[in-house]
Design an enzyme around this catalytic site. Structure first.
Site, PDB file in Angstrom:
ATOM      1  N   LYS A  10       0.839  -1.207   0.000  1.00 50.83           N
ATOM      2  CA  LYS A  10       0.000   0.000   0.000  1.00 50.83           C
ATOM      3  C   LYS A  10       0.879   1.264   0.000  1.00 50.83           C
ATOM      4  O   LYS A  10       2.092   1.191   0.233  1.00 50.83           O
ATOM      5  CB  LYS A  10      -0.926  -0.042   1.225  1.00 50.83           C
ATOM      6  CG  LYS A  10      -1.885  -1.237   1.206  1.00 50.83           C
ATOM      7  CD  LYS A  10      -2.869  -1.162   2.373  1.00 50.83           C
ATOM      8  CE  LYS A  10      -3.823  -2.342   2.357  1.00 50.83           C
ATOM      9  NZ  LYS A  10      -4.901  -2.195   3.362  1.00 50.83           N
ATOM     10  N   TYR A  50     -12.205  -1.902  -3.973  1.00 53.36           N
ATOM     11  CA  TYR A  50     -12.758  -2.168  -2.633  1.00 53.36           C
ATOM     12  C   TYR A  50     -14.285  -2.097  -2.621  1.00 53.36           C
ATOM     13  O   TYR A  50     -14.861  -1.811  -1.570  1.00 53.36           O
ATOM     14  CB  TYR A  50     -12.179  -1.163  -1.633  1.00 53.36           C
ATOM     15  CG  TYR A  50     -10.791  -1.513  -1.114  1.00 53.36           C
ATOM     16  CD1 TYR A  50     -10.562  -2.704  -0.414  1.00 53.36           C
ATOM     17  CD2 TYR A  50      -9.721  -0.651  -1.279  1.00 53.36           C
ATOM     18  CE1 TYR A  50      -9.302  -3.018   0.093  1.00 53.36           C
ATOM     19  CE2 TYR A  50      -8.449  -0.952  -0.774  1.00 53.36           C
ATOM     20  CZ  TYR A  50      -8.257  -2.142  -0.088  1.00 53.36           C
ATOM     21  OH  TYR A  50      -7.022  -2.457   0.430  1.00 53.36           O
ATOM     22  N   PHE A  58     -15.634   3.384   6.773  1.00 53.54           N
ATOM     23  CA  PHE A  58     -14.244   3.760   6.451  1.00 53.54           C
ATOM     24  C   PHE A  58     -13.971   3.774   4.946  1.00 53.54           C
ATOM     25  O   PHE A  58     -12.830   4.012   4.534  1.00 53.54           O
ATOM     26  CB  PHE A  58     -13.253   2.829   7.169  1.00 53.54           C
ATOM     27  CG  PHE A  58     -13.440   1.356   6.889  1.00 53.54           C
ATOM     28  CD1 PHE A  58     -12.911   0.769   5.746  1.00 53.54           C
ATOM     29  CD2 PHE A  58     -14.127   0.544   7.784  1.00 53.54           C
ATOM     30  CE1 PHE A  58     -13.076  -0.579   5.481  1.00 53.54           C
ATOM     31  CE2 PHE A  58     -14.302  -0.816   7.532  1.00 53.54           C
ATOM     32  CZ  PHE A  58     -13.776  -1.377   6.376  1.00 53.54           C
ATOM     33  N   ARG A  86      -2.054 -14.267   4.188  1.00 51.84           N
ATOM     34  CA  ARG A  86      -2.753 -13.630   5.312  1.00 51.84           C
ATOM     35  C   ARG A  86      -2.013 -13.872   6.623  1.00 51.84           C
ATOM     36  O   ARG A  86      -1.965 -13.015   7.497  1.00 51.84           O
ATOM     37  CB  ARG A  86      -4.206 -14.091   5.366  1.00 51.84           C
ATOM     38  CG  ARG A  86      -4.963 -13.601   4.130  1.00 51.84           C
ATOM     39  CD  ARG A  86      -6.414 -13.981   4.127  1.00 51.84           C
ATOM     40  NE  ARG A  86      -7.187 -13.261   5.127  1.00 51.84           N
ATOM     41  CZ  ARG A  86      -7.557 -11.987   5.027  1.00 51.84           C
ATOM     42  NH1 ARG A  86      -7.195 -11.277   3.971  1.00 51.84           N
ATOM     43  NH2 ARG A  86      -8.276 -11.422   5.961  1.00 51.84           N
ATOM     44  N   THR A  92      -5.621  -7.565  10.416  1.00 55.30           N
ATOM     45  CA  THR A  92      -5.862  -6.244   9.801  1.00 55.30           C
ATOM     46  C   THR A  92      -5.425  -5.123  10.718  1.00 55.30           C
ATOM     47  O   THR A  92      -4.781  -4.163  10.294  1.00 55.30           O
ATOM     48  CB  THR A  92      -7.368  -6.090   9.486  1.00 55.30           C
ATOM     49  OG1 THR A  92      -7.791  -7.216   8.724  1.00 55.30           O
ATOM     50  CG2 THR A  92      -7.646  -4.820   8.700  1.00 55.30           C
ATOM     51  N   ARG A 103       2.397  -6.638   9.531  1.00 58.69           N
ATOM     52  CA  ARG A 103       1.622  -5.536  10.132  1.00 58.69           C
ATOM     53  C   ARG A 103       2.072  -5.248  11.557  1.00 58.69           C
ATOM     54  O   ARG A 103       2.133  -4.079  11.967  1.00 58.69           O
ATOM     55  CB  ARG A 103       0.126  -5.844  10.043  1.00 58.69           C
ATOM     56  CG  ARG A 103      -0.382  -5.679   8.592  1.00 58.69           C
ATOM     57  CD  ARG A 103      -1.713  -6.308   8.404  1.00 58.69           C
ATOM     58  NE  ARG A 103      -2.336  -5.975   7.116  1.00 58.69           N
ATOM     59  CZ  ARG A 103      -3.386  -6.628   6.621  1.00 58.69           C
ATOM     60  NH1 ARG A 103      -3.905  -7.649   7.291  1.00 58.69           N
ATOM     61  NH2 ARG A 103      -3.899  -6.271   5.463  1.00 58.69           N
ATOM     62  N   ASN A 113      -2.047  -0.093   6.905  1.00 53.70           N
ATOM     63  CA  ASN A 113      -1.528  -1.365   7.407  1.00 53.70           C
ATOM     64  C   ASN A 113      -0.603  -2.069   6.402  1.00 53.70           C
ATOM     65  O   ASN A 113      -0.518  -3.280   6.357  1.00 53.70           O
ATOM     66  CB  ASN A 113      -2.672  -2.262   7.889  1.00 53.70           C
ATOM     67  CG  ASN A 113      -3.638  -2.639   6.790  1.00 53.70           C
ATOM     68  OD1 ASN A 113      -3.468  -2.237   5.640  1.00 53.70           O
ATOM     69  ND2 ASN A 113      -4.637  -3.425   7.126  1.00 53.70           N
ATOM     70  N   HIS A 116      -1.919  -5.546   1.520  1.00 54.64           N
ATOM     71  CA  HIS A 116      -3.225  -6.173   1.307  1.00 54.64           C
ATOM     72  C   HIS A 116      -3.016  -7.579   0.778  1.00 54.64           C
ATOM     73  O   HIS A 116      -2.079  -7.819   0.019  1.00 54.64           O
ATOM     74  CB  HIS A 116      -4.042  -5.363   0.277  1.00 54.64           C
ATOM     75  CG  HIS A 116      -5.257  -6.101  -0.208  1.00 54.64           C
ATOM     76  ND1 HIS A 116      -6.452  -6.089   0.474  1.00 54.64           N
ATOM     77  CD2 HIS A 116      -5.445  -6.918  -1.277  1.00 54.64           C
ATOM     78  CE1 HIS A 116      -7.324  -6.862  -0.169  1.00 54.64           C
ATOM     79  NE2 HIS A 116      -6.732  -7.372  -1.236  1.00 54.64           N
ATOM     80  N   GLU A 127      -9.795  -9.805  -7.824  1.00 52.74           N
ATOM     81  CA  GLU A 127      -8.715  -8.835  -7.594  1.00 52.74           C
ATOM     82  C   GLU A 127      -7.574  -9.009  -8.603  1.00 52.74           C
ATOM     83  O   GLU A 127      -7.010  -8.023  -9.084  1.00 52.74           O
ATOM     84  CB  GLU A 127      -8.200  -8.972  -6.156  1.00 52.74           C
ATOM     85  CG  GLU A 127      -9.257  -8.547  -5.138  1.00 52.74           C
ATOM     86  CD  GLU A 127      -8.800  -8.675  -3.697  1.00 52.74           C
ATOM     87  OE1 GLU A 127      -7.651  -9.086  -3.440  1.00 52.74           O
ATOM     88  OE2 GLU A 127      -9.607  -8.338  -2.803  1.00 52.74           O
TER      89      GLU A 127
HETATM   90  P1  CMP Z   1      -7.350  -4.730   3.513  1.00 48.93           P
HETATM   91  O1  CMP Z   1      -6.871  -6.086   3.838  1.00 48.93           O
HETATM   92  O2  CMP Z   1      -6.749  -4.055   2.343  1.00 48.93           O
HETATM   93  O3  CMP Z   1      -8.949  -4.770   3.323  1.00 48.93           O
HETATM   94  C1  CMP Z   1      -9.771  -3.661   3.570  1.00 48.93           C
HETATM   95  C2  CMP Z   1      -9.051  -2.545   4.219  1.00 48.93           C
HETATM   96  O4  CMP Z   1      -9.869  -1.614   4.882  1.00 48.93           O
HETATM   97  C3  CMP Z   1      -8.157  -3.083   5.329  1.00 48.93           C
HETATM   98  O5  CMP Z   1      -7.087  -3.792   4.790  1.00 48.93           O
HETATM   99  C4  CMP Z   1      -7.808  -1.813   6.072  1.00 48.93           C
HETATM  100  O6  CMP Z   1      -6.786  -1.076   5.409  1.00 48.93           O
HETATM  101  C5  CMP Z   1      -9.131  -1.075   5.950  1.00 48.93           C
HETATM  102  N1  CMP Z   1      -9.943  -1.223   7.157  1.00 48.93           N
HETATM  103  C6  CMP Z   1     -10.525  -2.332   7.623  1.00 48.93           C
HETATM  104  N2  CMP Z   1     -11.217  -2.079   8.745  1.00 48.93           N
HETATM  105  C7  CMP Z   1     -11.073  -0.768   8.981  1.00 48.93           C
HETATM  106  C8  CMP Z   1     -11.543   0.110   9.981  1.00 48.93           C
HETATM  107  N3  CMP Z   1     -12.321  -0.326  10.981  1.00 48.93           N
HETATM  108  N4  CMP Z   1     -11.184   1.395   9.903  1.00 48.93           N
HETATM  109  C9  CMP Z   1     -10.410   1.837   8.889  1.00 48.93           C
HETATM  110  N5  CMP Z   1      -9.937   1.053   7.888  1.00 48.93           N
HETATM  111  C10 CMP Z   1     -10.261  -0.242   7.947  1.00 48.93           C
END
Ligand code: CMP
Length: 140
Positions: A10, A50, A58, A86, A92, A103, A113, A116, A127
């Site tokens: 990211k 997304y 969010f 993962r 996450t 992470r 984070n 992805h 994707e």
């Molecule tokens: P990712 O695995 O890319 O999938 C969705 C993304 O949304 C996740 O990583 C985070 O970057 C973001 N995300 C998920 N939950 C939240 C949250 N509660 N607040 C803000 N961002 C979030």
């Protein structure tokens, strides 16, 4: 069974100079990079990627962040690649992530984070096709 998944370094990961570190952690676990490129997503492209999260509170902030700078897009191939990626990434929310995960080691927040990874075979298919065509994937 050999499987494919999409991973993204990211904008925060690129800004922190972690491109090589992320790829190294995947390769060390026997995942093969079969496609790789850099892109600076538009907000529209981030929203399309997304779209499953479009109703989440969010969503706007996430897609603004994901279009805030260049990213590295890659397809990884290997046995159980989706679960493996993962595990290497960690939870996450970095405060819930296991020690030794990307992470836990590098992420600042649940949103920023670093990395992805697809969460299911269905999403991996969507994707991968979102960013790569068949001629850009070098299965081996
Ligand atoms: P990712 O695995 O890319 O999938 C969705 C993304 O949304 C996740 O990583 C985070 O970057 C973001 N995300 C998920 N939950 C939240 C949250 N509660 N607040 C803000 N961002 C979030």
């Amino acid at each position: 069974m050999a499987e494919r998944t999409l991973s993204i370094v990211k904008p925060d990961g690129v800004r922190k100079n972690l491109v090589g570190e992320v790829i190294k952690r995947f390769e060390e676990e026997a995942l093969k990079v079969v496609a790789l490129k850099m892109a600076h997503l538009t907000k529209d492209q981030a929203q399309g990627f997304y779209h499953v999260h479009r109703e989440r509170p969010f969503f706007d902030s996430l897609t603004t962040f994901m279009s805030s700078g260049p990213v590295v897009l890659m397809v990884l191939e290997g046995d159980g690649a989706i679960k493996k990626v993962r595990k290497i990434m960690g939870a996450t929310n970095p405060s819930d992530a296991e020690p030794g995960t990307i992470r836990k080691d590098f992420a600042d927040s649940i949103e920023e984070n670093i990395v992805h990874g697809s969460d299911s075979p269905e999403n991996a298919g969507f994707e991968i096709n979102y960013f790569f065509n068949a001629l850009e994937i070098f299965g081996r």
